[in-house]
Design a protein around this motif. Structure first.
Motif, PDB file in Angstrom:
ATOM      1  N   LEU A 404      18.066 -41.190  84.084  1.00  0.00           N
ATOM      2  CA  LEU A 404      18.207 -39.976  84.871  1.00  0.00           C
ATOM      3  C   LEU A 404      18.350 -40.352  86.337  1.00  0.00           C
ATOM      4  O   LEU A 404      17.775 -41.361  86.795  1.00  0.00           O
ATOM      5  CB  LEU A 404      16.983 -39.063  84.705  1.00  0.00           C
ATOM      6  N   TYR A 405      19.096 -39.527  87.050  1.00  0.00           N
ATOM      7  CA  TYR A 405      19.256 -39.775  88.475  1.00  0.00           C
ATOM      8  C   TYR A 405      18.022 -39.272  89.213  1.00  0.00           C
ATOM      9  O   TYR A 405      17.520 -38.177  88.959  1.00  0.00           O
ATOM     10  CB  TYR A 405      20.507 -39.070  89.002  1.00  0.00           C
ATOM     11  N   ALA A 406      17.509 -40.097  90.132  1.00  0.00           N
ATOM     12  CA  ALA A 406      16.335 -39.742  90.925  1.00  0.00           C
ATOM     13  C   ALA A 406      16.742 -39.666  92.387  1.00  0.00           C
ATOM     14  O   ALA A 406      16.816 -40.680  93.073  1.00  0.00           O
ATOM     15  CB  ALA A 406      15.229 -40.781  90.740  1.00  0.00           C
ATOM     16  N   PRO A 407      17.012 -38.480  92.883  1.00  0.00           N
ATOM     17  CA  PRO A 407      17.403 -38.361  94.287  1.00  0.00           C
ATOM     18  C   PRO A 407      16.231 -38.639  95.217  1.00  0.00           C
ATOM     19  O   PRO A 407      15.076 -38.741  94.786  1.00  0.00           O
ATOM     20  CB  PRO A 407      17.846 -36.895  94.387  1.00  0.00           C
ATOM     21  N   GLU A 408      16.522 -38.756  96.483  1.00  0.00           N
ATOM     22  CA  GLU A 408      15.457 -38.999  97.440  1.00  0.00           C
ATOM     23  C   GLU A 408      14.574 -37.772  97.590  1.00  0.00           C
ATOM     24  O   GLU A 408      13.381 -37.884  97.879  1.00  0.00           O
ATOM     25  CB  GLU A 408      16.057 -39.398  98.791  1.00  0.00           C
ATOM     26  N   HIS A 409      15.147 -36.599  97.407  1.00  0.00           N
ATOM     27  CA  HIS A 409      14.388 -35.351  97.457  1.00  0.00           C
ATOM     28  C   HIS A 409      14.804 -34.500  96.263  1.00  0.00           C
ATOM     29  O   HIS A 409      15.960 -34.519  95.844  1.00  0.00           O
ATOM     30  CB  HIS A 409      14.641 -34.600  98.759  1.00  0.00           C
ATOM     31  N   TYR A 410      13.834 -33.736  95.734  1.00  0.00           N
ATOM     32  CA  TYR A 410      14.131 -32.958  94.529  1.00  0.00           C
ATOM     33  C   TYR A 410      13.337 -31.657  94.565  1.00  0.00           C
ATOM     34  O   TYR A 410      12.117 -31.663  94.765  1.00  0.00           O
ATOM     35  CB  TYR A 410      13.764 -33.757  93.285  1.00  0.00           C
ATOM     36  N   ALA A 411      14.015 -30.552  94.383  1.00  0.00           N
ATOM     37  CA  ALA A 411      13.356 -29.251  94.284  1.00  0.00           C
ATOM     38  C   ALA A 411      13.286 -28.857  92.806  1.00  0.00           C
ATOM     39  O   ALA A 411      14.322 -28.625  92.178  1.00  0.00           O
ATOM     40  CB  ALA A 411      14.120 -28.200  95.076  1.00  0.00           C
ATOM     41  N   PRO A 412      12.084 -28.807  92.223  1.00  0.00           N
ATOM     42  CA  PRO A 412      11.947 -28.529  90.776  1.00  0.00           C
ATOM     43  C   PRO A 412      12.149 -27.059  90.442  1.00  0.00           C
ATOM     44  O   PRO A 412      11.192 -26.310  90.195  1.00  0.00           O
ATOM     45  CB  PRO A 412      10.523 -28.990  90.481  1.00  0.00           C
ATOM     46  N   THR A 413      13.377 -26.631  90.422  1.00  0.00           N
ATOM     47  CA  THR A 413      13.697 -25.244  90.091  1.00  0.00           C
ATOM     48  C   THR A 413      13.959 -25.110  88.592  1.00  0.00           C
ATOM     49  O   THR A 413      14.126 -26.099  87.877  1.00  0.00           O
ATOM     50  CB  THR A 413      14.929 -24.786  90.872  1.00  0.00           C
ATOM     51  N   GLY A 414      14.009 -23.870  88.110  1.00  0.00           N
ATOM     52  CA  GLY A 414      14.407 -23.607  86.736  1.00  0.00           C
ATOM     53  C   GLY A 414      13.363 -23.881  85.679  1.00  0.00           C
ATOM     54  O   GLY A 414      13.682 -23.900  84.483  1.00  0.00           O
ATOM     55  N   LEU A 415      12.106 -24.090  86.064  1.00  0.00           N
ATOM     56  CA  LEU A 415      11.056 -24.385  85.084  1.00  0.00           C
ATOM     57  C   LEU A 415      10.412 -23.100  84.575  1.00  0.00           C
ATOM     58  O   LEU A 415      10.273 -22.116  85.302  1.00  0.00           O
ATOM     59  CB  LEU A 415       9.990 -25.281  85.710  1.00  0.00           C
ATOM     60  N   ARG A 416      10.010 -23.120  83.308  1.00  0.00           N
ATOM     61  CA  ARG A 416       9.348 -21.985  82.689  1.00  0.00           C
ATOM     62  C   ARG A 416       8.010 -22.416  82.084  1.00  0.00           C
ATOM     63  O   ARG A 416       7.924 -23.454  81.433  1.00  0.00           O
ATOM     64  CB  ARG A 416      10.217 -21.385  81.586  1.00  0.00           C
ATOM     65  N   ALA A 417       6.968 -21.612  82.309  1.00  0.00           N
ATOM     66  CA  ALA A 417       5.668 -21.878  81.694  1.00  0.00           C
ATOM     67  C   ALA A 417       5.713 -21.477  80.230  1.00  0.00           C
ATOM     68  O   ALA A 417       6.688 -20.900  79.749  1.00  0.00           O
ATOM     69  CB  ALA A 417       4.577 -21.110  82.436  1.00  0.00           C
ATOM     70  N   CYS A 418       4.657 -21.752  79.512  1.00  0.00           N
ATOM     71  CA  CYS A 418       4.633 -21.479  78.071  1.00  0.00           C
ATOM     72  C   CYS A 418       4.690 -19.989  77.758  1.00  0.00           C
ATOM     73  O   CYS A 418       5.095 -19.605  76.661  1.00  0.00           O
ATOM     74  CB  CYS A 418       3.384 -22.099  77.452  1.00  0.00           C
ATOM     75  N   ASP A 419       4.275 -19.155  78.714  1.00  0.00           N
ATOM     76  CA  ASP A 419       4.359 -17.715  78.483  1.00  0.00           C
ATOM     77  C   ASP A 419       5.699 -17.142  78.907  1.00  0.00           C
ATOM     78  O   ASP A 419       5.900 -15.922  78.891  1.00  0.00           O
ATOM     79  CB  ASP A 419       3.220 -16.990  79.219  1.00  0.00           C
ATOM     80  N   GLY A 420       6.631 -18.021  79.297  1.00  0.00           N
ATOM     81  CA  GLY A 420       7.960 -17.587  79.678  1.00  0.00           C
ATOM     82  C   GLY A 420       8.124 -17.244  81.144  1.00  0.00           C
ATOM     83  O   GLY A 420       9.244 -17.020  81.612  1.00  0.00           O
ATOM     84  N   PHE A 454      12.238 -38.821  89.767  1.00  0.00           N
ATOM     85  CA  PHE A 454      12.638 -39.110  88.388  1.00  0.00           C
ATOM     86  C   PHE A 454      11.823 -38.268  87.424  1.00  0.00           C
ATOM     87  O   PHE A 454      12.356 -37.644  86.493  1.00  0.00           O
ATOM     88  CB  PHE A 454      12.466 -40.596  88.075  1.00  0.00           C
ATOM     89  N   PHE A 455      10.494 -38.217  87.631  1.00  0.00           N
ATOM     90  CA  PHE A 455       9.638 -37.494  86.686  1.00  0.00           C
ATOM     91  C   PHE A 455       9.773 -35.980  86.835  1.00  0.00           C
ATOM     92  O   PHE A 455       9.617 -35.234  85.855  1.00  0.00           O
ATOM     93  CB  PHE A 455       8.181 -37.931  86.837  1.00  0.00           C
ATOM     94  N   LEU A 456      10.069 -35.509  88.023  1.00  0.00           N
ATOM     95  CA  LEU A 456      10.342 -34.083  88.169  1.00  0.00           C
ATOM     96  C   LEU A 456      11.608 -33.701  87.399  1.00  0.00           C
ATOM     97  O   LEU A 456      11.659 -32.656  86.742  1.00  0.00           O
ATOM     98  CB  LEU A 456      10.490 -33.734  89.652  1.00  0.00           C
ATOM     99  N   ASN A 457      12.603 -34.579  87.470  1.00  0.00           N
ATOM    100  CA  ASN A 457      13.845 -34.358  86.721  1.00  0.00           C
ATOM    101  C   ASN A 457      13.586 -34.453  85.221  1.00  0.00           C
ATOM    102  O   ASN A 457      14.076 -33.638  84.430  1.00  0.00           O
ATOM    103  CB  ASN A 457      14.895 -35.388  87.161  1.00  0.00           C
ATOM    104  N   LEU A 458      12.770 -35.441  84.814  1.00  0.00           N
ATOM    105  CA  LEU A 458      12.444 -35.618  83.398  1.00  0.00           C
ATOM    106  C   LEU A 458      11.641 -34.429  82.880  1.00  0.00           C
ATOM    107  O   LEU A 458      11.855 -33.957  81.752  1.00  0.00           O
ATOM    108  CB  LEU A 458      11.661 -36.919  83.199  1.00  0.00           C
ATOM    109  N   GLU A 459      10.711 -33.931  83.682  1.00  0.00           N
ATOM    110  CA  GLU A 459       9.910 -32.766  83.288  1.00  0.00           C
ATOM    111  C   GLU A 459      10.815 -31.561  83.024  1.00  0.00           C
ATOM    112  O   GLU A 459      10.590 -30.799  82.068  1.00  0.00           O
ATOM    113  CB  GLU A 459       8.906 -32.445  84.386  1.00  0.00           C
ATOM    114  N   LYS A 460      11.830 -31.391  83.860  1.00  0.00           N
ATOM    115  CA  LYS A 460      12.764 -30.283  83.667  1.00  0.00           C
ATOM    116  C   LYS A 460      13.557 -30.469  82.384  1.00  0.00           C
ATOM    117  O   LYS A 460      13.778 -29.503  81.629  1.00  0.00           O
ATOM    118  CB  LYS A 460      13.712 -30.184  84.863  1.00  0.00           C
ATOM    119  N   GLN A 461      13.951 -31.714  82.098  1.00  0.00           N
ATOM    120  CA  GLN A 461      14.731 -31.971  80.900  1.00  0.00           C
ATOM    121  C   GLN A 461      13.878 -31.814  79.643  1.00  0.00           C
ATOM    122  O   GLN A 461      14.322 -31.244  78.643  1.00  0.00           O
ATOM    123  CB  GLN A 461      15.331 -33.378  80.960  1.00  0.00           C
ATOM    124  N   VAL A 462      12.648 -32.281  79.689  1.00  0.00           N
ATOM    125  CA  VAL A 462      11.729 -32.170  78.552  1.00  0.00           C
ATOM    126  C   VAL A 462      11.249 -30.732  78.378  1.00  0.00           C
ATOM    127  O   VAL A 462      11.100 -30.234  77.258  1.00  0.00           O
ATOM    128  CB  VAL A 462      10.518 -33.114  78.749  1.00  0.00           C
TER     129      VAL A 462
END
Length: 787
Positions: A404-420, A454-462
């Motif tokens: 996965l690409y790991a940029p120098e800065h990353y905004a973790p958008t688009g995430l959903r909690a388990c309740d949606g 990298f892990f913020l990107n991975l969290e979004k993918q997972v």
């Protein structure tokens, strides 16, 4: 007759006839019982060594045959020499005492025999509230009649020896010692079975007025009382006059030994405190808080725990070494060791003494435990939480080489909690080390270098929910008992947790996915030897074995090629560093197949207000403290001591499916060895970390025995450790002489051109160069859930 008149006049006042009163007095009370008196409880390590003692009263019950005969004679001689002759009511003794008191105009002699004294003590000791206690000591005829009636009933139910045994175990001997065994240990440092004549006489004399005859406060008065007992024994011919005289000449010779009550003076104070809170808070030990407290302080429990004394010493030495108890920076450290596959807590160390926090180097707060077992609200876990995202990725089938690409800065958008609900964030997060962003990483190298983006990107993918569920499956929860917060920075360790919970989660990886709730109790028996139920570890297969094996494989590299390089312990081990936003605290969680540990270092006053910057501890100063700087060395020193003598075991190999995209390690350039001798070529390739195989020889223009060709070729980008096949030259081929003017022009002459050798980069596998370390843990100083 006088005693009977006293009794029946009292009954008359109560409106009971003389005849009915006599029958009532001689009958056995319906509520007659002899409940056990308070006995001290003891907490033991797994090897049987004592950790602590708890008691409401310092008492150890012993059978009569464990009390020296001379002690039995002494107490009977001075308290009730006709004990074996009369019934529950000694009429002769009562009249004698009454006459003496009337003549003196005051109470100079008690009329109560040993049985009556036992009843009085029993009523007092078993009182469950203040009303019952007041009734047991009230100076009223009704109370005296009740005691006499119970004494008569006791004489019918028990033998004289049984009553004497109970009396010796319930009597108060002053200075906090209840019962003859506790008294013998307290005053003389020996058991009641080995008491000498002067020692026995001293103890027997104390019972009448324990405060006035306390030998530690009034030694002269106590000796005078002892001699009175000796004289009485000689008068009754229970000892010879010569022996009594010799005993009177004996020195007091006290060897006072105090029995600590509670955890403050324990060798493992915070583990002890955890055990105490487990018993006081767990409904398995009683339906109410008062019932559980009574059980611990009065139940005479033998509490066997999971603590390993050797491991506890190793952990305590390590935290005290790197974070001294009274350091000027006010920093603290805590560590917990958990056995994989059982949940047994083997050690719990805090670099503080148990006590009021107002005093330097002390605290009541158990930084190692959750709030319900130590009042701690927990600490943010930092990059140690990335392991749950890694495990979730492997659980979904991602390979080690998944990049996965790991940029120098990353905004973790688009995430959903388990309740949606939306859980993303537009706040841009970054890495701690310069140069760690702007390129791709694999699951392996992203973990080794602990790259935040990298892990913020991975969290979004997972998926945030799957990452959270993975942590929950492995027992993680907030230290305050609430569910984990499902926020965008979850993978960066925004939740506040305890070292205990983190150690138990990492122990599950060591146990190939088998998670066990942390437990500290192995067996409890009460004063009667009956075994009590203790909490279960509730072990279960939380994740697939192959997933755990994959995590173990990746985390092993953290200790060899990642952020904790150089922290190996000489046996298979794995781990993960963690540093919290703004260096507010630092962590390391590591394990072998036999033992898991989590270490926290921070400031109890508040990590953000007092960060780990410009800190000097144990003679070493740090500009900024990462997880590899203090927590990892604490872990290493602990494990070396704790596992000394324990056979080493290896992890299982991960499933081959995880290698379908390669090993996941960064590609390296293959050096060219064409034209070199065979030995030189092998040495060159081996030094660069490649395997070497010699293939078939070929005809070439190179000298015989030198390398004619290689595969992969020089300059190729491959994974570290790739095997290079070299083909040696057997010389130029034998062919007919070519025509004088061959097609294509005249032949070229001279040997082939050999490319200049290339060498591996300067520095070791940990990334240390002559110019300093290349990149620190990139997951170490980030904005977490607090923003």
């Amino acid at each position: 007759m006088l005693a009977a008149l006293i009794a029946f006049s009292t009954l008359g006042m109560l409106g009971v006839s003389a005849r009915d009163g006599a029958n009532w007095f001689q009958s056995v009370p319906a509520d007659l019982s002899t409940p056990p008196v308070p006995q001290r409880s003891v907490i033991l390590a797994s090897d049987g060594s004592k950790i602590a003692t708890f008691y409401y009263e310092n008492r150890v019950d012993v059978p009569l045959n464990k009390v020296a005969p001379v002690m039995r004679k002494a107490i009977v001689a001075i308290e009730d020499n006709r004990f074996y002759e009369h019934g529950g009511l000694d009429i002769k003794g009562t009249i004698r005492a009454l006459a003496s008191n009337i003549a003196a105009g005051q109470v100079t002699q008690g009329g109560s025999g040993i049985t009556q004294q036992y009843v009085k003590n029993l009523l007092l000791e078993t009182a469950s509230n203040s009303e019952e206690r007041d009734s047991a000591v009230a100076t009223t005829p009704a109370r005296k009649v009740r005691e006499l009636r119970m004494a008569v009933a006791m004489e019918k139910r028990y033998t004289k020896d049984q009553i004497l045994e109970r009396y010796l175990n319930i009597a108060y001997f002053g200075d906090g010692a209840y019962g003859v065994e506790a008294a013998a240990r307290h005053y003389f440092g020996r058991s009641a079975a080995t008491l000498t004549l002067p020692q026995a006489a001293l103890l027997a004399g104390v019972v009448r007025y324990p405060f006035a005859y306390d030998p530690t406060v009034y030694p002269k008065t106590a000796v005078e009382r002892r001699d009175t007992v000796l004289a009485r024994m000689a008068q009754l011919h229970w000892v010879s006059k010569a022996d009594a005289s010799a005993a009177e000449r004996a020195q007091l010779d006290l060897h006072v030994t105090s029995t600590p009550n509670g955890c403050v003076e324990s060798s493992a104070p915070f583990f002890c405190d955890y055990v105490q809170r487990e018993i006081l808070t767990n409904p398995i030990f009683g339906s109410t808080a008062d019932a559980r407290k009574l059980l611990l302080q009065r139940g005479g429990l033998t509490i066997r725990t999971t603590l390993d004394s050797k491991m506890q010493r190793a952990a305590q030495r390590a935290v005290d070494h790197y974070v001294p108890q009274k350091n000027s920076s006010h920093k603290a450290s805590a560590e917990v060791l958990v056995q994989p596959g059982t949940g047994a807590v083997k050690a719990m160390a805090v670099d503080r003494a148990l006590g009021p926090s107002e005093k330097v180097g002390k605290t009541w707060v158990n930084f190692a435990a959750d709030g319900d077992h130590g009042t701690s609200l927990g600490m943010q876990a930092g990059s140690t939480f990335k392991v749950f995202t890694l495990a979730a990725a492997l659980d979904q089938g991602m390979a080690f080489g998944h990049r996965l690409y790991a940029p120098e800065h990353y905004a973790p958008t688009g995430l959903r909690a388990c309740d949606g609900k939306y859980a993303g964030s537009t706040t841009s997060l970054s890495n701690a080390a310069d140069g760690e962003g702007g390129r791709s990483f694999s699951l392996v190298t992203g973990t080794w270098n602990s790259v935040n983006t990298f892990f913020l990107n991975l969290e979004k993918q997972v998926g945030l929910c799957d990452t959270v569920k993975m942590a929950e499956r492995l027992g993680m929860r907030r230290a305050d008992g609430k569910p984990l917060e499902q926020v965008a920075s979850f993978t960066l360790g925004a939740n506040t947790v305890s070292p205990l919970r983190l150690a138990a989660a990492y122990a599950a990886f060591a146990a190939r996915g088998r998670y066990c709730e942390p437990i500290v109790l192995s067996k409890i028996t009460n004063a009667n030897g009956r075994e009590l139920k203790v909490p279960s570890a509730k072990c279960r297969q939380a994740i697939r074995k192959g997933v755990a094996d994959g995590v173990n494989h990746v985390l092993r590299g953290v200790l060899t090629q990642g952020t904790a390089a150089g922290m190996g312990i000489g046996r298979p081990a794995a781990g993960k560093t963690g540093t919290v936003d703004d260096y507010s605290s630092a962590w390391f969680a590591g394990y072998t197949p036999d033992l898991a540990s989590a270490v926290w270092v921070g400031d109890p006053r508040g990590g953000y207000a007092h960060p780990l910057r410009n800190v000097c501890l144990a003679g070493r100063c740090y500009g900024e403290v990462f997880g590899s700087d203090i927590p990892a060395p604490i872990w290493r020193e602990t494990m070396l001591g704790a596992l000394r003598g324990v056979p080493a075991h290896d992890f299982h190999s991960p499933p081959s499916e995880y290698y379908r995209e390669g090993s996941g390690e960064d590609l390296v350039s293959v050096p060219s060895v064409v034209g070199m001798s065979a030995s030189a070529a092998r040495s060159r390739l081996a030094a660069a970390g490649f395997g070497v195989v010699t293939g078939s020889s070929v005809s070439s223009g190179y000298s015989r025995g030198t390398v004619a060709s290689q595969s992969p070729g020089g300059g190729a980008r491959v994974e570290p450790g790739t095997t290079v096949v070299i083909h040696l030259s057997r010389g130029a081929p034998s062919v007919p002489h070519p025509p004088s003017n061959p097609p294509g022009g005249p032949p070229t002459g001279g040997p082939p051109t050999i490319p200049p050798p290339t060498f591996p980069p300067i520095g070791d596998t940990a990334g240390n160069t002559p110019f300093g370390r290349l990149a620190g843990e990139s997951g170490q100083a980030v904005r977490t859930g607090n923003g």
